[in-house]
Design an enzyme around this catalytic site. Structure first.
Site, PDB file in Angstrom:
ATOM      1  N   THR A   1      -2.274  -7.357   0.832  1.00 17.89           N
ATOM      2  CA  THR A   1      -2.585  -6.349   1.830  1.00 17.89           C
ATOM      3  C   THR A   1      -1.608  -5.186   1.759  1.00 17.89           C
ATOM      4  OG1 THR A   1      -2.971  -5.989   4.198  1.00 17.89           O
ATOM      5  CG2 THR A   1      -1.278  -7.569   3.615  1.00 17.89           C
TER       6      THR A   1
ATOM      7  N   CYS B   1      -1.327   7.761  -0.683  1.00 16.95           N
ATOM      8  CA  CYS B   1      -1.096   6.852  -1.811  1.00 16.95           C
ATOM      9  C   CYS B   1      -2.416   6.211  -2.241  1.00 16.95           C
ATOM     10  CB  CYS B   1      -0.126   5.746  -1.412  1.00 16.95           C
ATOM     11  SG  CYS B   1       1.511   6.330  -0.968  1.00 16.95           S
TER      12      CYS B   1
ATOM     13  N   HIS C   1       0.466  -0.196  -5.452  1.00 19.69           N
ATOM     14  CA  HIS C   1       0.524   0.831  -4.407  1.00 19.69           C
ATOM     15  C   HIS C   1       1.414   1.942  -4.955  1.00 19.69           C
ATOM     16  CE1 HIS C   1       1.245   1.749   0.137  1.00 19.69           C
ATOM     17  NE2 HIS C   1       1.436   2.848  -0.585  1.00 19.69           N
TER      18      HIS C   1
END
Length: 186
Positions: A32, A38, A55
């Protein structure tokens, strides 16, 4: 991925922060993250049952960027790390499928970093011949992504959606009107 504590539902949630990448072959893991401008790429191999999420903050480093520690925040680095980590766990490059999330425009009047990030992710996947099977990018809202890496299932929700800011109108100050009279200097 080492054994992680399970929640009451039997699943382990692993939070991915900016500049991080995680890969798992554990069916009980949910990766998660929360995204603004981003991008996160969720890759999975449906045959090997391996998946991962990265990420990244920016698409590519500027010229002269050589600090190895800062490279992890760039998509060009994060994508390679994700693919290599998955292959190390048994994934086959030709089986990879991708979903991308994020790329919001959070501040009006600034360069649209989110759109640049999304374009980079799409171009990278196309160039690497990795099928893009889903995306939720752009807009003005931050997103919360949950990804089941072994199943390739993802859920993306808008975590906050800001109203579009009206353009600022900058007006010059009103001219000073000479009212006549004496001026005293100190």
């Amino acid at each position: 991925m080492s054994a992680l504590p399970r929640a009451a539902d039997g699943l382990t949630r692993v939070t991915i922060m900016q500049g991080e990448t995680r890969v798992s072959d554990d069916p009980g893991v949910i990766l998660t993250t929360v995204l603004g401008s981003c991008i996160s790429a969720c890759l999975f191999d449906p045959v090997a049952k391996v998946g991962g999420l990265n990420h990244f903050l920016l698409a590519e480093p500027g010229s002269g960027e050589t600090d190895v520690r800062s490279l992890q925040r760039y998509g060009v680095y994060a994508m390679e790390v994700l693919i290599n980590a998955m292959m190390a766990m048994g994934a086959t490059r030709s089986n990879l499928k991708a979903r991308i999330y994020g790329g919001a425009s959070l501040r009006d009047g600034f360069r649209d970093i989110g759109a640049t990030n999304a374009l980079f992710a799409r171009r990278f996947l196309r160039d690497e011949r990795i099928a893009l099977v889903g995306e939720d990018v752009g807009g003005h809202g931050a997103r919360r992504v949950e990804f089941r890496p072994t199943l390739g299932l993802a859920r993306c929700r808008i975590a906050s959606d800001r109203p579009v800011e009206p353009p600022r109108i900058v007006r010059p100050p009103a001219p000073v009107v000479d009212a006549g009279g004496d001026v005293e200097f100190f």
